[in-house]
Design an enzyme around this catalytic site. Structure first.
Site, PDB file in Angstrom:
ATOM      1  N   CYS A   1       0.830  -1.187   0.000  1.00 33.51           N
ATOM      2  CA  CYS A   1       0.000   0.000   0.000  1.00 33.51           C
ATOM      3  C   CYS A   1       0.865   1.237   0.000  1.00 33.51           C
ATOM      4  O   CYS A   1       2.094   1.173  -0.028  1.00 33.51           O
ATOM      5  CB  CYS A   1      -0.900   0.019   1.234  1.00 33.51           C
TER       6      CYS A   1
ATOM      7  N   LEU B   1      -3.484  -1.858  -2.032  1.00 32.54           N
ATOM      8  CA  LEU B   1      -3.355  -2.893  -3.048  1.00 32.54           C
ATOM      9  C   LEU B   1      -3.730  -4.194  -2.341  1.00 32.54           C
ATOM     10  O   LEU B   1      -3.004  -4.665  -1.466  1.00 32.54           O
ATOM     11  CB  LEU B   1      -1.923  -2.950  -3.582  1.00 32.54           C
TER      12      LEU B   1
ATOM     13  N   ILE C   1      -4.026  -7.727  -1.136  1.00 33.29           N
ATOM     14  CA  ILE C   1      -3.229  -8.945  -1.249  1.00 33.29           C
ATOM     15  C   ILE C   1      -3.714 -10.013  -0.268  1.00 33.29           C
ATOM     16  O   ILE C   1      -3.836 -11.181  -0.614  1.00 33.29           O
ATOM     17  CB  ILE C   1      -1.735  -8.652  -0.969  1.00 33.29           C
TER      18      ILE C   1
ATOM     19  N   GLU D   1       4.075  -6.369   4.422  1.00 36.06           N
ATOM     20  CA  GLU D   1       3.603  -7.715   4.737  1.00 36.06           C
ATOM     21  C   GLU D   1       4.412  -8.232   5.926  1.00 36.06           C
ATOM     22  O   GLU D   1       5.643  -8.164   5.930  1.00 36.06           O
ATOM     23  CB  GLU D   1       3.806  -8.674   3.559  1.00 36.06           C
TER      24      GLU D   1
ATOM     25  N   ASP E   1      -2.665  -8.886   8.699  1.00 34.36           N
ATOM     26  CA  ASP E   1      -1.464  -8.626   9.491  1.00 34.36           C
ATOM     27  C   ASP E   1      -1.492  -7.203  10.052  1.00 34.36           C
ATOM     28  O   ASP E   1      -0.880  -6.922  11.087  1.00 34.36           O
ATOM     29  CB  ASP E   1      -0.199  -8.862   8.662  1.00 34.36           C
TER      30      ASP E   1
ATOM     31  N   VAL F   1      13.249  -9.683 -18.515  1.00 37.18           N
ATOM     32  CA  VAL F   1      13.367  -8.541 -19.409  1.00 37.18           C
ATOM     33  C   VAL F   1      14.739  -8.573 -20.069  1.00 37.18           C
ATOM     34  O   VAL F   1      15.718  -9.060 -19.499  1.00 37.18           O
ATOM     35  CB  VAL F   1      13.166  -7.204 -18.643  1.00 37.18           C
TER      36      VAL F   1
END
Length: 628
Positions: free
Chosen positions: A2, A50, A52, A76, A99, A286
């Site tokens: 976040c 975001l 998760i 996290e 969490d 990439v």
């Protein structure tokens, strides 16, 4: 994953909801799924989410049972389930399975001590209404960012500096005194930033703000505790077990987890451990259109061998240069590391498919993967075998030599380890950088800024000291910074299983000869990986993100692009344009490669345009600040 930001209410803010909304909007890329606010008479907080874990009920801010404490949190915590059980046993009542709420109740139960119990990556702020205190903390490695601003009676914090732009009490001003450090290190190697009044909360640190005070402190001290009793194979077996558990913990999510994959041992070991655990994973790689700089064939071959789907993309010179304004805007401070450009496009591509990726950052710093560790090992052997008086005499003699083979070794062999720190003059040496500055800036010798870390680790060998310095500076201010910014620019959570508390504590006990020995790097890591990976992978030399940038700077299109920047008013404001052009012309003529020096100046100019020039995104949008 976040983004968080907030501020203390002062007379400068007429409309707190408007200001906090704009500040939160600045970091929407960090959390596009949801937004939540908290505003009272003392503070305003915002959280961009975001999603998760606990997708349905994990909305922030989160409150404790009586609403007296509220948290906004980014990161996290991988041991939250065990901590939750302990807190439930203590009588705490949970309303979510996140969490985030574990940290909040942990603060109620343990106070500041909660941060010592957390295993993971995090940056958070807890507003304690009863105590009128804002408690904030950052993880031990500095994986997640946290900035604060304290000037003119204002206090504000954020995941990214750009949040402050919309606060009417924020005075946007560059700190010119820090430019020499930028030119040497390519970042500011301590808590200051290039913005006056803006500071980084250091890794493993907390801070507390009240209307009358501000305090900060360290909650975790990293110390080497070398254990000489085990063999290389024994260490490799232990490392494999600890790392396997870390990879498993880092897969905790309610969404699909992917993985970044290059050609090297670090990311390959991560991906193999996921497959060994019975999970499938999509990998992302990439490369460049110029095949000689591309690692794609290696990564694609290894993915195919595992049976994993590999999704790759290639970038061109046009892509590389065209993304620079975006990249430097997302970075907040200029970072002239060319590897951030392919990382930007790698994250962009991965974000089309997943929300979370695992990556191999941290393995080099913990287990001895960089070439400068090998060089330091040779110098340390030279020190042990050669008396100081002889080394100093040879060093003084070598100073008079022309640039011949062996001069560098002899001159550095006469120095103390902290004096020859290779990160301190990574781009420019102390005296060299002064000739490019328009105005003389009094600044300390760059080596002095990392000497404190040598002093903190003076109980171990020079190689271990250099690794310690890198963990405290290079890794935190360069490697992890660009990893966070380039992934979050595309709303992608990046997790780093090597940078786990248990893996760190293991690494700090392994003898240095099992990390670096003779001409072999990451000795124990390669031995552990040798049981899992093909030899072409676990024994592959480190490449990093090689780029064709040096060649591109000799092409007319990109030479002219950089020339325009070097002849701009911005360049003349800070530097000596004639000296910049001398670098560029010598490089173009092929006399010598000045790629990193050129890129440092060019990056600074692009960044300055974004934040202090005509870059539209960095203009303030606050009604209060605009006087509306």
């Amino acid at each position: 994953m976040c983004g968080i930001t907030g501020f203390a209410l002062t007379d400068s803010v007429r409309d707190p909801k408007r200001v906090i909304d704009l500040m939160g909007e600045r970091i929407k890329h960090r959390g596009p799924d949801d937004v939540g606010y908290y505003i009272d008479d003392s503070v305003a907080l915002v959280h961009r989410r975001l999603s998760i874990i606990d997708l349905e009920s994990g909305k922030q801010p989160i409150y404790n049972e009586d609403g007296s404490c509220v948290i906004v949190y980014n990161g996290e915590v991988y041991n939250f389930q065990e901590l939750r059980e302990d807190l439930v046993a203590c009588g705490h009542v949970f309303s979510t399975h996140t969490d985030t709420e574990v940290i909040l109740h942990g603060y109620e139960e343990y106070g500041r001590g909660i941060v010592e119990k957390l295993r993971g990556m995090f940056a958070f702020a807890i507003w304690d209404k009863k105590a009128q205190k804002l408690f904030c903390a950052r993880d031990i490695f500095g994986i997640k960012p946290f900035y604060y601003y304290r000037e003119n009676g204002e206090f504000m914090f954020a995941s990214e500096i750009k949040c402050f732009l919309d606060h009417p009490g924020f005075v946007k001003e560059i700190d010119r005194t820090k430019i020499p450090e930028y030119l040497s290190y390519e970042y500011i190697p301590y808590e200051n930033t290039l913005f006056k009044g803006v500071y980084k909360l250091l890794p493993a640190h907390w801070c507390e703000w009240t209307p009358d005070s501000f305090e900060t402190g360290c909650y975790y001290t990293m110390r080497y505790d070398i254990d000489e009793s085990k063999s290389l194979d024994e260490w490799a077996k232990i490392l494999d077990e600890v790392f396997t558990e870390s990879v498993k913990a880092h897969q905790i999510a309610d969404v699909e987890v992917g993985g970044f994959l290059s050609s090297g041992v670090d990311s390959s070991y991560v991906i193999e451990r996921v497959f060994h655990g019975g999970s499938t994973i999509r990998t992302f790689s990439v490369g460049y259109e110029e095949e000689q700089y591309s690692e794609l064939p290696y990564a694609q071959s290894f993915s195919a061998e595992l049976g994993a789907v590999n999704i790759a993309n290639k970038i061109s010179a046009e892509d590389f240069f065209g993304a620079m304004p975006d990249i430097q805007y997302y970075m907040d401070e200029p970072l002239p590391n060319p590897s951030e450009n392919p990382l930007y496009f790698l994250a962009q591509n991965a974000a089309k498919h997943v929300k979370v990726v695992l990556s191999g950052e941290g393995a080099d710093e913990l287990f001895g993967g960089y070439p400068n560790y090998l060089a330091e090992d040779h110098l340390a052997n030279y020190e042990r075998k050669t008396p100081a008086v002889i080394r100093k005499a040879l060093g003084a003699l070598a100073e008079k030599f022309p640039a011949i083979k062996g001069k560098h070794f002899l001159t550095h062999g006469a120095m103390e380890p902290w004096e020859r720190n290779s990160r301190a003059d990574y781009v420019f040496e102390n005296e060299e950088r002064q000739q490019y500055l328009k105005d003389p800036i009094t600044s300390g010798d760059p080596q002095q800024y990392s000497k404190r870390y040598y002093d903190e680790s003076n109980n171990v060998d020079p190689v271990s000291q250099l690794q310690y310095v890198d963990i405290k500076t290079w890794m935190a201010y360069d490697i992890l910074l660009k990893a966070d910014r380039m992934s979050m620019a595309h709303s992608l959570e990046l997790r780093v299983p090597f940078l786990d508390r248990k893996v760190l504590e293991l690494a700090l006990s392994i003898p240095h000869q099992y990390r670096v020995k003779d001409d072999e790097s990451k000795v124990v890591l390669r031995r552990a990986a040798s049981k899992r990976l093909p030899e072409r992978v676990f024994n592959k030399a480190k490449l990093g993100f090689p780029s064709p940038l040096a060649a591109w700077l000799r092409e007319d299109t990109y030479y002219e692009l950089v020339k325009e920047a070097f002849e701009s008013d911005i360049a003349a404001e800070f530097f000596v344009p004639e000296k910049l052009m001398q670098l560029l012309d010598e490089h173009r003529a092929g006399q010598v490669s000045h790629m990193q020096k050129i890129w440092s100046f060019y990056t600074f100019i692009v960044w300055y345009r974004e934040f202090f020039g005509n870059g539209e995104r960095a203009q303030c949008r606050s009604l209060a600040q605009a006087g509306e």
